[in-house]
Scaffold this active site. Structure first.
Site, short mmCIF file in Angstrom:
data_model
loop_
_atom_site.label_atom_id
_atom_site.label_comp_id
_atom_site.label_asym_id
_atom_site.label_seq_id
_atom_site.Cartn_x
_atom_site.Cartn_y
_atom_site.Cartn_z
N ASP A 159 0.84 -1.20 0.00
CA ASP A 159 0.00 0.00 0.00
C ASP A 159 0.88 1.26 0.00
O ASP A 159 0.60 2.23 -0.70
CB ASP A 159 -0.91 0.00 1.24
CG ASP A 159 -1.64 -1.32 1.38
OD1 ASP A 159 -2.52 -1.61 0.56
OD2 ASP A 159 -1.30 -2.09 2.30
N HIS B 153 -4.71 -3.42 6.27
CA HIS B 153 -4.48 -3.66 4.84
C HIS B 153 -5.83 -4.03 4.23
O HIS B 153 -6.14 -5.20 3.99
CB HIS B 153 -3.46 -4.79 4.65
CG HIS B 153 -3.30 -5.20 3.20
ND1 HIS B 153 -2.89 -4.33 2.22
CD2 HIS B 153 -3.51 -6.38 2.58
CE1 HIS B 153 -2.85 -4.96 1.06
NE2 HIS B 153 -3.23 -6.20 1.25
#
Ligand code: NAD
Ligand code: LMR
Length: 350
Positions: A161, A189
């Site tokens: 990410d 996440h």
């Protein structure tokens, strides 16, 4: 003189990410050109042939740093003496699913693996969980390895990410990815994560933008502060947070090479340190930083002085200001993490 070989265990060694990881590790891209490695690939019986085939290919590469490769479906054999464990083996999601939908399918994998790590891994083992939902799987594995392994040796991957966020900023600002510093992924996440650029800056090499906060450079590029805020809220944050789903839609299956690359970045930075950068992002076991409940595996800004060099691996960078909106976004993601923890408690896995 060459150092002692480091044992690296990869679970899911017959799967996609496992395959994308092992050749780069054997080539020295994770631990550097001076550190020989022993690879251990753990699979379930159905995945053994694929992992064995990958091991044959590794042999055919004749990597100077690769001492040997073992393939096994026995967790105690796989984690025996492991200094680094990369827990990848788990079912990936498909189109239309959220990562949390994998909880029931994958949670049962991480308890026994955590227990095996507690029983036989090296006393200084570091564990990164990649298999989804990564934060909560790391929580399960850490709880199962304790007290033999301190829970703070476990982390989950949010570096993908982080890299995605840097990639989006670099493209929008037309600068190199290496010119952006101080991005943070907060939380889970998952689609609730908070990619935060409020402390990010451009490096001095960026001409008239050198040293400038990313927010100012975005305002410059996009036509003012309001336009920059709108882009962050409406384009950047959702794009980064939902990039995994976008990859699944476009590719037809979940990210592989970028995930393996992020896992290598994560382990390399923890092991060798993060000098020259303010911080990176990783999900680590909360000690209560930024009001996140203790024990939750949450993504934070982290830095490392390396392991056995100047430091003890990742530590959370404290003291960053979060305005009310940022605190609200972090709180929403933490709420999801708490709900995932409660759900696995109900499943009896934790
Ligand atoms: P894959 O299906 O290609 O490979 C998974 C492998 O794990 C298979 O070979 C399977 O046999 C093996 N496996 C299943 N249970 C196991 C067990 N108990 N022990 C050992 N091996 C086991 O999947 P993939 O594309 O490699 O993805 C693996 C996981 O990584 C998925 O959960 C995916 O969602 C996740 N992922 C996470 C991130 C992240 O950023 N955290 C990024 C991409 C993918
Ligand atoms: C990703 O972020 O690409 C992975 O977690 C895979 C997924 O399911 O999104």
């Amino acid at each position: 003189m060459a150092s002692e070989p480091t044992t690296v265990t990869i679970t899911g060694g017959g799967g996609q990410i496992g395959y994308a990881l092992m050749f780069r590790i054997a080539a020295g891209e994770m631990l550097g050109p001076d550190r020989p490695v022993r690879l251990r690939l753990l699979e379930i019986p159905q995945g053994m042939r694929a992992a064995e085939g990958a091991a044959l290919e590794l042999q055919d590469c004749a990597f100077p740093l690769l001492i040997d490769v073992d393939v096994t479906d026995d967790a105690l054999t796989a984690f025996n003496g492991a200094r680094i464990a990369m827990l990848v083996g788990a079912r990936p999601r498909t189109a239309g699913m959220e990562r949390g939908d994998l909880l029931a399918a994958n949670a049962g994998i991480f308890g026994p693996q955590g227990k095996a790590i507690g029983a036989v891994a090296d006393e200084d083992v570091r564990v990164v969980v990649v298999g989804n939902p990564a934060n909560t799987n790391a929580l399960i594995a850490a709880a199962s390895a304790a007290p033999e392994v301190p829970v703070h040796r476990f982390s989950a991957l949010t570096r993908l990410d982080h890299n995605r966020a840097v990639g989006q900023l670099a493209e929008t600002l037309q600068v190199g990815a290496g010119d952006i510093d101080g991005v943070t992924i907060w939380g889970n996440h998952s689609a609730t994560q908070f990619p935060d650029v409020s402390h990010a800056t451009l490096r001095q090499t960026q001409g008239s933008w050198g040293g400038m906060p990313v927010l100012e450079a975005l305002a410059d590029r996009l036509g003012g502060r309001e336009a920059a805020t709108a882009w962050l809220d409406d384009v950047f944050i959702p794009r980064v947070a939902k990039r995994g789903a976008e990859i699944i839609e476009v590719r037809g299956s979940s990210s592989v090479a970028s995930a393996a690359n992020a896992a290598i970045d994560h382990v390399r930075d923890e092991q060798l340190g993060t000098p020259g950068r303010s911080w990176t992002s990783a999900a680590v076991v909360s000690r209560g930083e930024y009001g996140v409940p203790e024990g939750i595996v949450c993504s934070f800004p982290v830095r490392s002085g390396g392991i056995g060099l100047l430091g003890d691996g990742y530590e959370v960078v404290e003291g960053l200001d979060l305005d009310a909106r940022a605190q609200g976004r972090l709180a929403a993601s933490v709420e999801e993490l708490v709900a995932e923890r409660d759900a696995v408690r109900e499943l009896g896995v934790l």
